[in-house]
Design a protein around this motif. Structure first.
Motif, PDB file in Angstrom:
ATOM      1  N   VAL A  37     -84.670  -9.161 -39.927  1.00 53.17           N
ATOM      2  CA  VAL A  37     -83.595 -10.092 -40.285  1.00 53.17           C
ATOM      3  C   VAL A  37     -83.278  -9.933 -41.766  1.00 53.17           C
ATOM      4  CG1 VAL A  37     -84.173 -11.772 -38.491  1.00 53.17           C
ATOM      5  CG2 VAL A  37     -85.233 -11.969 -40.744  1.00 53.17           C
ATOM      6  N   ASN A  38     -82.065 -10.279 -42.136  1.00 59.57           N
ATOM      7  CA  ASN A  38     -81.657 -10.212 -43.532  1.00 59.57           C
ATOM      8  C   ASN A  38     -82.397 -11.278 -44.343  1.00 59.57           C
ATOM      9  OD1 ASN A  38     -79.596 -11.381 -45.754  1.00 59.57           O
ATOM     10  ND2 ASN A  38     -79.312  -9.173 -45.533  1.00 59.57           N
ATOM     11  N   GLN A  39     -82.956 -10.874 -45.471  1.00 58.46           N
ATOM     12  CA  GLN A  39     -83.776 -11.788 -46.268  1.00 58.46           C
ATOM     13  C   GLN A  39     -82.989 -12.999 -46.770  1.00 58.46           C
ATOM     14  OE1 GLN A  39     -85.980  -9.997 -49.488  1.00 58.46           O
ATOM     15  NE2 GLN A  39     -86.215 -11.942 -50.552  1.00 58.46           N
ATOM     16  N   LYS A  40     -81.804 -12.771 -47.328  1.00 59.48           N
ATOM     17  CA  LYS A  40     -81.015 -13.878 -47.883  1.00 59.48           C
ATOM     18  C   LYS A  40     -80.593 -14.856 -46.799  1.00 59.48           C
ATOM     19  CE  LYS A  40     -79.233 -11.464 -51.964  1.00 59.48           C
ATOM     20  NZ  LYS A  40     -78.013 -10.980 -52.675  1.00 59.48           N
ATOM     21  N   GLU A  41     -80.179 -14.316 -45.637  1.00 66.20           N
ATOM     22  CA  GLU A  41     -79.756 -15.184 -44.539  1.00 66.20           C
ATOM     23  C   GLU A  41     -80.937 -15.993 -44.004  1.00 66.20           C
ATOM     24  OE1 GLU A  41     -76.683 -15.808 -43.379  1.00 66.20           O
ATOM     25  OE2 GLU A  41     -75.998 -14.607 -45.083  1.00 66.20           O
ATOM     26  N   PHE A  42     -82.095 -15.348 -43.929  1.00 64.50           N
ATOM     27  CA  PHE A  42     -83.276 -16.055 -43.435  1.00 64.50           C
ATOM     28  C   PHE A  42     -83.675 -17.187 -44.381  1.00 64.50           C
ATOM     29  CE2 PHE A  42     -87.890 -16.639 -43.662  1.00 64.50           C
ATOM     30  CZ  PHE A  42     -88.107 -17.173 -42.401  1.00 64.50           C
TER      31      PHE A  42
ATOM     32  N   MET B 238     -77.548 -23.817 -35.567  1.00 66.46           N
ATOM     33  CA  MET B 238     -77.699 -22.796 -36.598  1.00 66.46           C
ATOM     34  C   MET B 238     -78.055 -21.463 -35.960  1.00 66.46           C
ATOM     35  SD  MET B 238     -79.611 -24.744 -39.743  1.00 66.46           S
ATOM     36  CE  MET B 238     -80.525 -25.876 -38.704  1.00 66.46           C
ATOM     37  N   GLU B 239     -77.472 -20.410 -36.499  1.00 65.93           N
ATOM     38  CA  GLU B 239     -77.693 -19.077 -35.946  1.00 65.93           C
ATOM     39  C   GLU B 239     -78.185 -18.120 -37.021  1.00 65.93           C
ATOM     40  OE1 GLU B 239     -74.167 -17.659 -34.079  1.00 65.93           O
ATOM     41  OE2 GLU B 239     -74.331 -19.015 -32.356  1.00 65.93           O
ATOM     42  N   LEU B 240     -79.006 -17.175 -36.578  1.00 65.46           N
ATOM     43  CA  LEU B 240     -79.502 -16.132 -37.471  1.00 65.46           C
ATOM     44  C   LEU B 240     -79.415 -14.798 -36.740  1.00 65.46           C
ATOM     45  CD1 LEU B 240     -80.945 -15.272 -40.120  1.00 65.46           C
ATOM     46  CD2 LEU B 240     -83.118 -15.682 -38.933  1.00 65.46           C
ATOM     47  N   GLU B 241     -78.748 -13.842 -37.366  1.00 65.42           N
ATOM     48  CA  GLU B 241     -78.614 -12.513 -36.774  1.00 65.42           C
ATOM     49  C   GLU B 241     -79.917 -11.734 -36.943  1.00 65.42           C
ATOM     50  OE1 GLU B 241     -75.957 -11.138 -35.257  1.00 65.42           O
ATOM     51  OE2 GLU B 241     -74.489 -12.739 -35.587  1.00 65.42           O
ATOM     52  N   ALA B 242     -80.300 -11.016 -35.888  1.00 69.54           N
ATOM     53  CA  ALA B 242     -81.500 -10.180 -35.933  1.00 69.54           C
ATOM     54  C   ALA B 242     -81.186  -8.822 -35.322  1.00 69.54           C
ATOM     55  CB  ALA B 242     -82.645 -10.850 -35.183  1.00 69.54           C
TER      56      ALA B 242
ATOM     57  N   GLU C 174     -84.652  -2.634 -48.474  1.00 71.29           N
ATOM     58  CA  GLU C 174     -83.254  -2.683 -48.032  1.00 71.29           C
ATOM     59  C   GLU C 174     -82.738  -4.114 -47.879  1.00 71.29           C
ATOM     60  OE1 GLU C 174     -83.331  -0.446 -44.438  1.00 71.29           O
ATOM     61  OE2 GLU C 174     -83.763   1.461 -45.440  1.00 71.29           O
ATOM     62  N   GLY C 175     -83.587  -5.103 -48.234  1.00 73.32           N
ATOM     63  CA  GLY C 175     -83.152  -6.499 -48.160  1.00 73.32           C
ATOM     64  C   GLY C 175     -83.380  -7.147 -46.812  1.00 73.32           C
ATOM     65  N   ASP C 176     -84.216  -6.523 -45.974  1.00 74.72           N
ATOM     66  CA  ASP C 176     -84.536  -7.081 -44.660  1.00 74.72           C
ATOM     67  C   ASP C 176     -86.009  -7.474 -44.600  1.00 74.72           C
ATOM     68  OD1 ASP C 176     -81.959  -6.748 -43.685  1.00 74.72           O
ATOM     69  OD2 ASP C 176     -82.360  -4.709 -42.973  1.00 74.72           O
ATOM     70  N   ILE C 177     -86.350  -8.280 -43.583  1.00 75.06           N
ATOM     71  CA  ILE C 177     -87.734  -8.708 -43.382  1.00 75.06           C
ATOM     72  C   ILE C 177     -88.157  -8.336 -41.965  1.00 75.06           C
ATOM     73  CG2 ILE C 177     -89.356 -10.637 -43.473  1.00 75.06           C
ATOM     74  CD1 ILE C 177     -87.217 -12.193 -45.040  1.00 75.06           C
TER      75      ILE C 177
END
Length: 213
Positions: free
Chosen positions: A39-44, A1-5, A20-23
């Motif tokens: 990181v993007n909140q929804k993706e996280f 699994m990958e998460l963009e940061a 802006e929807g980031d954390i």
């Protein structure tokens, strides 16, 4: 699994990232320089639901035009006290062969006959277990089947759970994870006997009668 940061501008306020929807986040680890990120909140939240806090994910960071993959654990999450939405995340970078400690959540599955049929009360004593092991050996979640609780004396202890011997458990194996207890009987309060009330007028009348005699 990958998460963009993304590398985070530390001069920017945390609340602006969240709008802006980031954390806001930070990456650290043994012999690893701290790196402020976002990181993007929804993706996280999607990754958190799939991986939990005990599964290694690849944190992808673009730096100097290169994409670098960092094997990390979601080590800590700070939540807003009202919305319970994440407002800051700690990512811990792990090294190959390095043992780590983690709190593994307990999931209760099934339905206890002792509750449904016998009217007992289900008491959950633990909601997570602290363990230590190699990242690849850490369970994502520990499931406890409460359908085995079929009497009013039923209980499930830590030693009854199916936990890999590759991980060290810090809680005593005799610890009760979940049990059934009898419902408490309500105490019926018995009203006290009425208090004798003296009427002032009657006392005076009685005294007057004695005097007349």
């Amino acid at each position: 699994m990958e998460l963009e940061a993304k590398l985070r501008n530390q001069n920017k306020k945390a609340k602006n990232f969240i709008k802006e929807g980031d954390i806001p986040a930070i990456l650290y680890g043994k012999d690893v320089e701290n790196i402020p990120l976002s990181v993007n909140q929804k993706e996280f939240e999607k990754i958190l639901k799939e991986a939990g806090e005990s599964t290694i994910i690849n944190l992808i960071i673009e730096k100097d035009g290169k994409r670098e993959a960092h094997p990390v654990l979601i080590y800590d999450i700070q939540e807003h006290y009202l919305t319970h939405k994440p407002i800051h995340i700690d990512f811990y970078q792990v090294k190959k062969g390095q043992k780590i400690k983690a709190h593994i959540p307990i999931e209760f599955i099934g339905e206890a006959p002792a509750v449904k049929i016998l009217g007992g009360i289900l008491v959950k004593n633990l909601d997570e277990i602290e363990v230590e092991g190699l990242p690849q050996d850490l369970p994502h979640i520990i499931s406890v089947d409460i359908s085995k609780l079929d009497t009013l004396e039923s209980k499930i202890s830590l030693k009854d759970l199916n936990i890999s011997k590759k991980v060290k458990v810090f809680t005593s194996p005799e610890t009760i994870v979940v049990s059934i207890v009898l419902p408490q009987e309500e105490e019926v309060s018995i009203p006290e006997s009425p208090t004798e009330v003296k009427i002032e007028g009657e006392e005076k009348k009685s005294e007057k009668t004695v005097e007349e005699e």
